[in-house]
Design an enzyme around this catalytic site. Sequence first.
Site, PDB file in Angstrom:
ATOM      1  N   GLU A   1      20.830  -6.623 -20.499  1.00 55.14           N
ATOM      2  CA  GLU A   1      22.233  -6.987 -20.206  1.00 55.14           C
ATOM      3  C   GLU A   1      22.405  -7.501 -18.779  1.00 55.14           C
ATOM      4  O   GLU A   1      23.343  -7.111 -18.077  1.00 55.14           O
ATOM      5  CB  GLU A   1      23.175  -5.806 -20.484  1.00 55.14           C
ATOM      6  CG  GLU A   1      23.275  -5.496 -21.964  1.00 55.14           C
ATOM      7  CD  GLU A   1      24.432  -4.590 -22.341  1.00 55.14           C
ATOM      8  OE1 GLU A   1      25.270  -4.296 -21.486  1.00 55.14           O
ATOM      9  OE2 GLU A   1      24.474  -4.183 -23.509  1.00 55.14           O
TER      10      GLU A   1
HETATM   11  C1  LIG Z   1      13.841  -3.363 -24.427  1.00 55.72           C
HETATM   12  C2  LIG Z   1      14.601  -4.622 -24.350  1.00 55.72           C
HETATM   13  C3  LIG Z   1      15.648  -4.871 -25.231  1.00 55.72           C
HETATM   14  C4  LIG Z   1      16.309  -6.091 -25.215  1.00 55.72           C
HETATM   15  N1  LIG Z   1      17.252  -6.382 -26.171  1.00 55.72           N
HETATM   16  C5  LIG Z   1      17.706  -7.662 -26.282  1.00 55.72           C
HETATM   17  C6  LIG Z   1      18.518  -8.050 -27.400  1.00 55.72           C
HETATM   18  O1  LIG Z   1      18.856  -7.250 -28.259  1.00 55.72           O
HETATM   19  N2  LIG Z   1      18.910  -9.349 -27.481  1.00 55.72           N
HETATM   20  C7  LIG Z   1      18.578 -10.277 -26.543  1.00 55.72           C
HETATM   21  O2  LIG Z   1      18.932 -11.426 -26.684  1.00 55.72           O
HETATM   22  N3  LIG Z   1      17.827  -9.929 -25.454  1.00 55.72           N
HETATM   23  C8  LIG Z   1      17.379  -8.660 -25.317  1.00 55.72           C
HETATM   24  N4  LIG Z   1      16.591  -8.306 -24.249  1.00 55.72           N
HETATM   25  C9  LIG Z   1      16.296  -9.297 -23.234  1.00 55.72           C
HETATM   26  C10 LIG Z   1      16.863  -8.984 -21.871  1.00 55.72           C
HETATM   27  O3  LIG Z   1      18.219  -9.262 -21.821  1.00 55.72           O
HETATM   28  C11 LIG Z   1      16.031  -9.800 -20.879  1.00 55.72           C
HETATM   29  O4  LIG Z   1      14.816  -9.082 -20.745  1.00 55.72           O
HETATM   30  C12 LIG Z   1      16.689 -10.003 -19.567  1.00 55.72           C
HETATM   31  O5  LIG Z   1      17.675 -10.958 -19.711  1.00 55.72           O
HETATM   32  C13 LIG Z   1      15.707 -10.463 -18.487  1.00 55.72           C
HETATM   33  O6  LIG Z   1      14.896 -11.519 -18.893  1.00 55.72           O
HETATM   34  P1  LIG Z   1      13.298 -11.430 -18.675  1.00 55.72           P
HETATM   35  O7  LIG Z   1      12.839 -10.105 -19.148  1.00 55.72           O
HETATM   36  O8  LIG Z   1      12.718 -12.615 -19.284  1.00 55.72           O
HETATM   37  O9  LIG Z   1      13.126 -11.453 -17.096  1.00 55.72           O
HETATM   38  P2  LIG Z   1      13.164 -12.727 -16.137  1.00 55.72           P
HETATM   39  O10 LIG Z   1      14.352 -13.564 -16.451  1.00 55.72           O
HETATM   40  O11 LIG Z   1      11.845 -13.376 -16.127  1.00 55.72           O
HETATM   41  O12 LIG Z   1      13.452 -12.037 -14.728  1.00 55.72           O
HETATM   42  C14 LIG Z   1      12.426 -11.398 -13.975  1.00 55.72           C
HETATM   43  C15 LIG Z   1      13.026 -10.857 -12.679  1.00 55.72           C
HETATM   44  O13 LIG Z   1      13.600 -11.928 -11.902  1.00 55.72           O
HETATM   45  C16 LIG Z   1      14.909 -11.588 -11.510  1.00 55.72           C
HETATM   46  N5  LIG Z   1      15.713 -12.810 -11.424  1.00 55.72           N
HETATM   47  C17 LIG Z   1      15.801 -13.816 -12.305  1.00 55.72           C
HETATM   48  N6  LIG Z   1      16.653 -14.747 -11.845  1.00 55.72           N
HETATM   49  C18 LIG Z   1      17.115 -14.321 -10.652  1.00 55.72           C
HETATM   50  C19 LIG Z   1      18.028 -14.828  -9.671  1.00 55.72           C
HETATM   51  N7  LIG Z   1      18.658 -15.980  -9.821  1.00 55.72           N
HETATM   52  N8  LIG Z   1      18.256 -14.095  -8.570  1.00 55.72           N
HETATM   53  C20 LIG Z   1      17.635 -12.913  -8.384  1.00 55.72           C
HETATM   54  N9  LIG Z   1      16.776 -12.386  -9.269  1.00 55.72           N
HETATM   55  C21 LIG Z   1      16.518 -13.075 -10.383  1.00 55.72           C
HETATM   56  C22 LIG Z   1      15.415 -10.659 -12.589  1.00 55.72           C
HETATM   57  O14 LIG Z   1      16.439  -9.817 -12.077  1.00 55.72           O
HETATM   58  C23 LIG Z   1      14.154  -9.875 -12.925  1.00 55.72           C
HETATM   59  O15 LIG Z   1      14.031  -8.800 -12.028  1.00 55.72           O
HETATM   60  C24 LIG Z   1      15.951  -7.066 -24.240  1.00 55.72           C
HETATM   61  C25 LIG Z   1      14.941  -6.796 -23.323  1.00 55.72           C
HETATM   62  C26 LIG Z   1      14.253  -5.606 -23.380  1.00 55.72           C
HETATM   63  C27 LIG Z   1      13.133  -5.379 -22.429  1.00 55.72           C
END
Ligand SMILES: Cc1cc2nc3c(=O)[nH]c(=O)nc-3n(C[C@H](O)[C@H](O)[C@H](O)COP(=O)(O)OP(=O)(O)OC[C@H]3O[C@@H](n4cnc5c(N)ncnc54)[C@H](O)[C@@H]3O)c2cc1C
Length: 825
Positions: free
Chosen positions: A503
């Site tokens: 989220e």
């Molecule tokens: C257990 C679990 C359940 C989930 N459930 C769902 C679901 O039901 N439906 C769904 O659609 N998604 C779901 N997600 C996805 C979740 O919303 C994403 O994991 C999240 O949006 C982050 O994306 P990412 O993991 O690819 O990290 P990335 O986007 O690769 O980010 C990596 C890091 O970079 C940081 N970052 C990225 N951009 C910036 C910025 N501009 N400034 C500062 N920091 C930044 C982030 O804060 C993070 O710390 C789930 C994820 C998990 C792990």
Amino acid sequence: MSGLLWFVVFLLGTLVLAYQRVSLLVSTFVYGLGLLVFIWTTGTTNIVILTLLWLGLAVLVLLNINTLRIRLISRPFLRTYRRMLPSMSQTEKDALEAGTVWWDGQLFSGGPDWDKLMAATAPRLSAEEQAFLDGPCEELCRITDDWDVTHRRGDLPPHIWDYLRSKGFFAMIIPKKYGGLEFSAYAHSCVLVKLSSRSGVLASTVAVPNSLGPAELLLHYGTESQKTYYLPRLARGEEIPCFALTGPRAGSDAASIPDTGVITKGMYEGREIVGVTLNFSKRYITLAPVATVIGLAFKLLDPQRLLGGERTEYGITCALIPRHTPGVTIGRRHFPLNVPFQNGPIQGKDVFVPLDFIIGGTAMAGQGWRMLVEQLSVGRCISLPSSTTGAAKAAVFATSAYARIRRQFNVSIGQFEGVSEVMARMAGRSYIMDAARSVTAGAIDGGEKPSVPSAMLKYHLTEMARTVASDAMDVHGGKGICLGPRNYLGRAYQIVPVAITVEGANILTRSLIIFGQGAIRCHPFVLREMNAARDKDKQRGLKEFDAALFGHIGFTISNAVRSLVMALTLARFSRVPQSSTQRYFQHINRFSASFAFATDVAMLSLGGYLKKKESLSARLGDVLSNMYLASMVLKHYDNQGSQQDDLPLVEWACRSLLYQAQEQLHTFLRNFPNRFLAAFMRFFIFPRGQTYHAPSDPLGQHVVDSIFYNSQTRDRLTLGVYRTVEAGNPLGLLQEALVLADAAEPLEKRVRVEGVKTGRVTALDLPGQIQQALKAGILSETEAAVLRDYDRRVLDLINVDDFAPEEMAAVTLPAEVRSARVSSG
Ligand SMILES: Cc1cc2nc3c(=O)[nH]c(=O)nc-3n(C[C@H](O)[C@H](O)[C@H](O)COP(=O)(O)OP(=O)(O)OC[C@H]3O[C@@H](n4cnc5c(N)ncnc54)[C@H](O)[C@@H]3O)c2cc1C
């Protein structure tokens, strides 16, 4: 009067006018009057002074003439402003306009209206909601064996899935007319608090269908036929939903999803129709492996213009896709950190579906992003804040009892100052979390959709949960580390990073969202100025811009003065509700003015560049969040009837939050790129330096005293935790031991003082000592029985699990495989 005295009078007069936010017209009048009195009483003929004073009046009078002001100031400024204004995509605009501005707006004003917050009714459960918590919720906790779920089975057992469906756990937000429970936000939150105190898998499984997903989207945007088909089926649990947005290439930058839906003609159920051909790859989707219907986000394209419009690209669109649609691959699972709630990838290859699978039909084509951000705020205020609060409450409940019954060096470990400091932190933070989640849920029930607070709660409550979980582990030592049915902490500790990531991952939420969205959305003038600058009707835009600009200038001057005056007087004279906590209200007033002033200087001097300076905006966001959380604490205390016994918790919470606000403001100034402006701001914000102190050690001790014994404060703080006394519920058994400790501790002390220290008792372990003390007449039979019983229970609680080597495999392998491995290895 001497010249110096007149100068002081002039200065004080200016300060009062600015502090009280007196309008430009009235200020001009007061200035003119003062000038006449000055000339009349002093009879001065000093040409320099007179020229300066008349010039000042002339400027003020000219500023009151709108047409002149617009021509000389606002119009040229608007030209430069338009050039500086960062371009904004529709996606960003949608995000900015989503939800409502609530208490966050007041904090941006520099002078929050406390009457508004304090007048809001306290959240309450209806009789039906309370019965659900006491009935099905309690029963669900009772029948859930978290070790079985997380270690042996890797899933909830079938009877729990059935129970969840049949009792409506997936239908808390669905209206009764569709067969749902139609719970208030507060009740929904309380259910998650209870479930998460028992099992993270349980809480995650229940949270998702009640948060942003198919049900929520259908309710707000679905066509009537979609609602009448899906909502009753979702309410009865015949459909299990998931919502798929994230993919391998689009995580935090969710709007960049490469998944497509192309409008084409194709065959569906034997007929040729116009539909959508979907190609997508999603991952991390909660409930996907068991979902029967997928809420899918994709970019809609219409290259052949089959929809009849001019557009070929519609943007993000949401549709509901049944699981068994040809081309959908679903069912594999991810393994989220040993807390195996259902989560997995979904792929779709040339999946062809009718147009009416689009949520809201073709009328909502391309509206997906707006739908998501509009609805995000409510779910984000409830799901994670409530689940993490439940986990934190459970950790405090268990840790305070454990620290009482666990003795080392002949003392309860909770009596060591080092442990006590950690427990005060845990309790104080849990109080903040509980206050924030319940008061904000109350605001939602009052009709708000607080967008910026939802980001603040998401970030700060999950971060606090992380520290509470770590602290609980530290206090428990090895007891927290060894997993098994007796371990009530390990899984909660393991699930924390999930809450941090989903989220809106926390680093992004802190760096980009809280202040970035707040500064534009909640500021009383910035959005007005931006909208006026973008107004296509240039004349109307200029007039509106002029009004907003001069309002903004007055606002900034006033906040600078308010910040200075309140920092000098430690806000003692600032008007707030009369109560035992009024000093905290006053300090929030002070920080609110300082924050509003710093925000304006930062935005004016850095403009769009502030968005790139993430560390600066993150710190301003922290100041805003700390003030918000402290306000929630004060309101929560009031909502709970201002119980005097809870004051140490309130004081600890407010002190630590406002201290953080001060430190973040200080760090913001230390890192502000323009050093002259930094010094200028520092003069108005910290004229006496950093005067606010973090909670003291004695205050921390008072906090611990209020939860270390069975007390009403302990009950209020941990309200909602599943604490039924029964085998298999360590939390209930810990509470039972805590109550027994009142009788057992004096007996234990007597054995030590009269027995061990005098040499009449020589045994090394307590059972032996009890036996000898009984013989020596130090304990009566009854007392010996009480102490024995207590010791047995304590030993049972401090024991940890051990396993046969073959039991350690999470999946039991067939016997022949095991024996083959043993013989080869
Ligand atoms: C257990 C679990 C359940 C989930 N459930 C769902 C679901 O039901 N439906 C769904 O659609 N998604 C779901 N997600 C996805 C979740 O919303 C994403 O994991 C999240 O949006 C982050 O994306 P990412 O993991 O690819 O990290 P990335 O986007 O690769 O980010 C990596 C890091 O970079 C940081 N970052 C990225 N951009 C910036 C910025 N501009 N400034 C500062 N920091 C930044 C982030 O804060 C993070 O710390 C789930 C994820 C998990 C792990």
